[in-house]
Scaffold this motif. Structure first.
Motif, mmCIF file in Angstrom:
data_model
loop_
_atom_site.group_PDB
_atom_site.id
_atom_site.type_symbol
_atom_site.label_atom_id
_atom_site.label_comp_id
_atom_site.label_asym_id
_atom_site.label_seq_id
_atom_site.Cartn_x
_atom_site.Cartn_y
_atom_site.Cartn_z
ATOM 1 N N ASN A 138 0.831 -1.198 0.000
ATOM 2 C CA ASN A 138 0.000 0.000 0.000
ATOM 3 C C ASN A 138 0.869 1.252 0.000
ATOM 4 O O ASN A 138 0.585 2.227 -0.705
ATOM 5 C CB ASN A 138 -0.919 -0.022 1.224
ATOM 6 C CG ASN A 138 -2.114 0.890 1.057
ATOM 7 O OD1 ASN A 138 -2.962 0.662 0.200
ATOM 8 N ND2 ASN A 138 -2.188 1.920 1.871
ATOM 9 N N GLU A 139 1.955 1.208 0.786
ATOM 10 C CA GLU A 139 2.838 2.364 0.856
ATOM 11 C C GLU A 139 3.596 2.561 -0.455
ATOM 12 O O GLU A 139 3.776 3.683 -0.919
ATOM 13 C CB GLU A 139 3.815 2.148 2.016
ATOM 14 C CG GLU A 139 4.551 3.402 2.449
ATOM 15 C CD GLU A 139 5.952 3.473 1.865
ATOM 16 O OE1 GLU A 139 6.447 4.585 1.665
ATOM 17 O OE2 GLU A 139 6.524 2.407 1.611
ATOM 18 N N ALA A 140 4.008 1.464 -1.086
ATOM 19 C CA ALA A 140 4.717 1.568 -2.364
ATOM 20 C C ALA A 140 3.805 2.093 -3.469
ATOM 21 O O ALA A 140 4.251 2.802 -4.384
ATOM 22 C CB ALA A 140 5.279 0.204 -2.752
ATOM 23 N N LEU A 141 2.520 1.760 -3.390
ATOM 24 C CA LEU A 141 1.575 2.226 -4.411
ATOM 25 C C LEU A 141 1.452 3.747 -4.435
ATOM 26 O O LEU A 141 1.147 4.334 -5.471
ATOM 27 C CB LEU A 141 0.189 1.605 -4.172
ATOM 28 C CG LEU A 141 0.000 0.160 -4.650
ATOM 29 C CD1 LEU A 141 -1.293 -0.411 -4.112
ATOM 30 C CD2 LEU A 141 0.037 0.074 -6.167
ATOM 31 N N GLN A 177 6.936 -4.739 -2.115
ATOM 32 C CA GLN A 177 7.388 -3.504 -2.761
ATOM 33 C C GLN A 177 7.982 -3.775 -4.138
ATOM 34 O O GLN A 177 7.794 -2.992 -5.067
ATOM 35 C CB GLN A 177 8.404 -2.821 -1.855
ATOM 36 C CG GLN A 177 7.791 -2.419 -0.521
ATOM 37 C CD GLN A 177 8.782 -1.728 0.375
ATOM 38 O OE1 GLN A 177 8.933 -0.519 0.313
ATOM 39 N NE2 GLN A 177 9.457 -2.496 1.193
ATOM 40 N N ILE A 178 8.691 -4.888 -4.264
ATOM 41 C CA ILE A 178 9.260 -5.235 -5.567
ATOM 42 C C ILE A 178 8.154 -5.413 -6.606
ATOM 43 O O ILE A 178 8.239 -4.894 -7.732
ATOM 44 C CB ILE A 178 10.101 -6.530 -5.463
ATOM 45 C CG1 ILE A 178 11.359 -6.283 -4.629
ATOM 46 C CG2 ILE A 178 10.466 -7.048 -6.849
ATOM 47 C CD1 ILE A 178 12.358 -5.377 -5.290
ATOM 48 N N ILE A 179 7.108 -6.146 -6.246
ATOM 49 C CA ILE A 179 6.002 -6.402 -7.182
ATOM 50 C C ILE A 179 5.354 -5.090 -7.601
ATOM 51 O O ILE A 179 5.126 -4.832 -8.791
ATOM 52 C CB ILE A 179 4.952 -7.336 -6.549
ATOM 53 C CG1 ILE A 179 5.541 -8.716 -6.297
ATOM 54 C CG2 ILE A 179 3.728 -7.468 -7.464
ATOM 55 C CD1 ILE A 179 4.667 -9.602 -5.425
ATOM 56 N N VAL A 180 5.063 -4.243 -6.624
ATOM 57 C CA VAL A 180 4.372 -2.981 -6.924
ATOM 58 C C VAL A 180 5.239 -2.066 -7.784
ATOM 59 O O VAL A 180 4.800 -1.548 -8.818
ATOM 60 C CB VAL A 180 3.967 -2.274 -5.620
ATOM 61 C CG1 VAL A 180 3.486 -0.852 -5.909
ATOM 62 C CG2 VAL A 180 2.869 -3.054 -4.912
ATOM 63 N N ILE A 225 8.593 3.246 4.184
ATOM 64 C CA ILE A 225 8.415 3.316 5.633
ATOM 65 C C ILE A 225 8.115 1.953 6.236
ATOM 66 O O ILE A 225 7.995 1.835 7.466
ATOM 67 C CB ILE A 225 7.293 4.305 6.000
ATOM 68 C CG1 ILE A 225 5.962 3.839 5.409
ATOM 69 C CG2 ILE A 225 7.630 5.704 5.555
ATOM 70 C CD1 ILE A 225 4.781 4.632 5.914
ATOM 71 N N ALA A 226 7.979 0.933 5.399
ATOM 72 C CA ALA A 226 7.832 -0.429 5.933
ATOM 73 C C ALA A 226 9.176 -1.158 5.896
ATOM 74 O O ALA A 226 9.628 -1.704 6.906
ATOM 75 C CB ALA A 226 6.788 -1.203 5.134
#
Length: 561
Positions: free
Chosen positions: A151-154, A552-555, A412-413
């Motif tokens: 969610n944060e990476a999005l 995060q990699i996927i996003v 931030i994660a």
């Protein structure tokens, strides 16, 4: 009554926001305790309570929701990192390496099944479908930190019209919990496993494998070679680690050190690892019975709590207990487990050490170590927020990777998680006291988690009906179920057929890979041994890290195009 209506409707007021979160969290936690078939959704039900609140318009300003969501996520993942940090690197040894390899393969298979379902069932031209599948993935594997990381990476990919991936998560989560347990049971039948035979195998392993728990020996020196030799020379020749805490020579008891000379018929009180006991007895002499408390020099043994920050990270060898204080340390208790007192073992705040020696000397050691329970009642808040600062800075550092549309950031994660793991393991080297009681860690972690879940649920609630009920909700449920069970059936069978792991160890490994406490609880309920818990704890640290990192990699790699 107008004042009461204003509290519920004035979305800008602090009272309204506090009331909103309090109601959502309290209702979610209470409903999460309800068990169906012996299984409950636990604290994750806060997400569903938040979705309902958002759907009926009981909400707060978006910027407030986002801040509380992100702050809760940082607190949550940082406390997880502190918890798993001390054992993170130690989990890669012998059987642990194979189990972690299987866990990594399971995580990659989860991602692969997600992409297969995405290309088979969904319109790839819609830019929101892949992010929603990421949410479904993390619901299917019951991993909330991964949802937070995704969610944060999005937010760095979608500058506006951010996909509310919590909807996919909410669809997949309930069947994810059930699917993990169901697929684990199915693996048992696929591999034709006899539960009783597995229990017997664990019992035999316990008998055959000597452990490293402290083992006490009362010995008499009968080996003539030892006459005139120092205790240090005996250590070197025997090449076994042991502690000699008392020596009875010609009717007098003393606390030995490395220069103490051995004589025939001396009586020794030795503490060693159980695996070394037989060799030590064979070399020194037979076991005897000695009533040490009746000897001429009264000695006392006392458990001392390390609360002095200056001791953090120092080894037993550096502290020179025997030569400086005239006492010996025979064993250490850390987080409920007894550890043999090796001279190379670094001590940590919160350890309890067993000290043997004259009473006044033991009291001097207690004063030096701190031995103040009150000091541990206060969490080391400074260390936590110093770590958060470092984690935020690391998370903001841009990493250029060829083929990615924008620089990757741990966010931030990921940033706080990595820093927390490193601080938890090596913080003592830079004089950071990382000790927090288990209850303090759990409290901070749970507060962060419920704040995050409530915020995500409230934000997702507004569009939940259109996205799930009128949209592809059933497809999310189906794909989530496939993501859950297929990797378990494959990896569980491989773990059994190829690696010959005990079924209960496999159950724990799978529960740890999915970071799913209900699955571990089920495994513990059908096994009387510690195998499920050991399998779980072996793979949990790496699995948690990989779940957050791969999110995060996927996003960033696939959703940015």
């Amino acid at each position: 009554m107008e004042w009461l209506i204003n509290i519920f409707t004035s979305t800008e007021s602090v009272a309204h926001i506090v009331l909103l979160y309090s109601i959502v969290i309290a209702v979610g936690i209470l409903l999460g305790k309800v068990k169906v078939g012996g299984i409950s959704l636990g604290v994750t039900f806060v997400l569903f309570a938040g979705i309902v609140a958002g759907h009926i318009g009981f909400t707060a300003p978006l910027n407030i929701l986002t801040f509380i969501q992100d702050f809760g996520l940082v607190l949550f993942v940082f406390m997880i990192g502190l918890q798993v940090g001390p054992g993170f690197f130690e989990s890669f040894g012998k059987a642990g390496l194979s189990l972690n390899g299987l866990a990594t393969a399971t995580i990659l298979l989860n991602v692969a099944v997600m992409f297969i379902c995405y290309f088979v069932f969904f319109d790839t031209a819609n830019p929101h479908n892949l992010p929603m599948m990421v949410g479904t993935l993390y619901g299917a594997v019951t991993n909330t930190p991964g949802l937070g990381a995704a969610n944060e990476a999005l937010t760095s990919v979608f500058k506006e019209d951010l996909p509310q991936i919590a909807s996919g998560y909410a669809c997949a989560y309930p069947l994810g919990v059930l699917g993990i347990i169901g697929a684990t049971i199915a693996t048992r039948y696929i591999c034709r496993i006899n539960m009783n035979a597995e229990e017997l195998q664990l019992e035999k392993q316990e008998e055959d494998n000597a452990n490293v728990k402290p083992h006490q020996l009362h010995l008499q020196v009968t080996n003539s070679y030892l006459e005139g030799k120092t205790l240090h020379q005996v250590h070197s020749f025997l090449n076994r680690d042991f502690v000699c805490s008392r020596v009875l020579h010609e009717g007098h008891v003393s606390i030995p050190n490395g220069d103490t000379v051995m004589h025939m018929n001396d009586q020794l009180y030795i503490v060693c690892a159980e695996v070394d006991a037989e060799a030590i007895v064979a070399f020194i002499g037979p076991k005897i019975f000695v009533e040490w408390e009746k000897q001429d020099q009264p000695l006392t043994s006392k458990r001392i709590l390390i609360t002095q920050p200056s001791i953090n990270g120092k080894t037993l060898g550096q502290l020179r207990f025997s030569s400086v204080y005239g006492v010996n340390v025979t064993r250490i208790t850390r987080q409920g487990m007894d550890i043999f007192a090796s001279v190379s073992l670094p001590l940590q705040v919160g350890d309890r050490i067993m000290v043997v020696g004259p009473e006044d000397a033991v009291n001097r050691v207690a004063h030096k170590m701190g031995n103040s329970i009150k000091r541990l009642d206060t969490p080391n808040i400074a260390t936590i927020f110093i770590g958060v600062i470092m984690g935020i800075l690391l998370g903001a550092f841009p990493i250029l990777i060829p083929g990615m549309p924008i620089p990757m950031k741990l966010g931030i994660a990921g940033g706080p998680l990595i820093i927390a793991i490193l601080i938890g393991r090596y913080g003592y080297k830079i004089h950071l006291v990382t000790y927090t009681t288990t209850s303090a860690n759990m409290m901070l972690r749970e507060i962060g988690l419920v704040l995050f879940l409530a915020s995500v649920g409230i934000k997702a609630g507004a569009g939940f009906w259109e996205t799930v009920v009128q949209g592809d909700g059933l497809l999310y449920v189906l794909t989530g179920f496939l993501i859950t069970i297929i990797p378990i059936l494959i990896i569980g069978t491989i773990a059994r057929k190829k690696f010959k792991f005990n079924y209960f160890t496999i159950m724990g490994m799978l529960a740890g890979t999915y970071t799913d406490p209900p699955a571990l609880a089920y495994a513990n309920s059908v096994c009387t041994k510690e195998a499920p818990a050991l399998g779980y704890s072996t793979v949990y640290p790496l699995s948690m890290f990989l779940r957050i990192f791969t999110a995060q990699i996927i996003v960033l790699f696939f959703c940015g195009g």
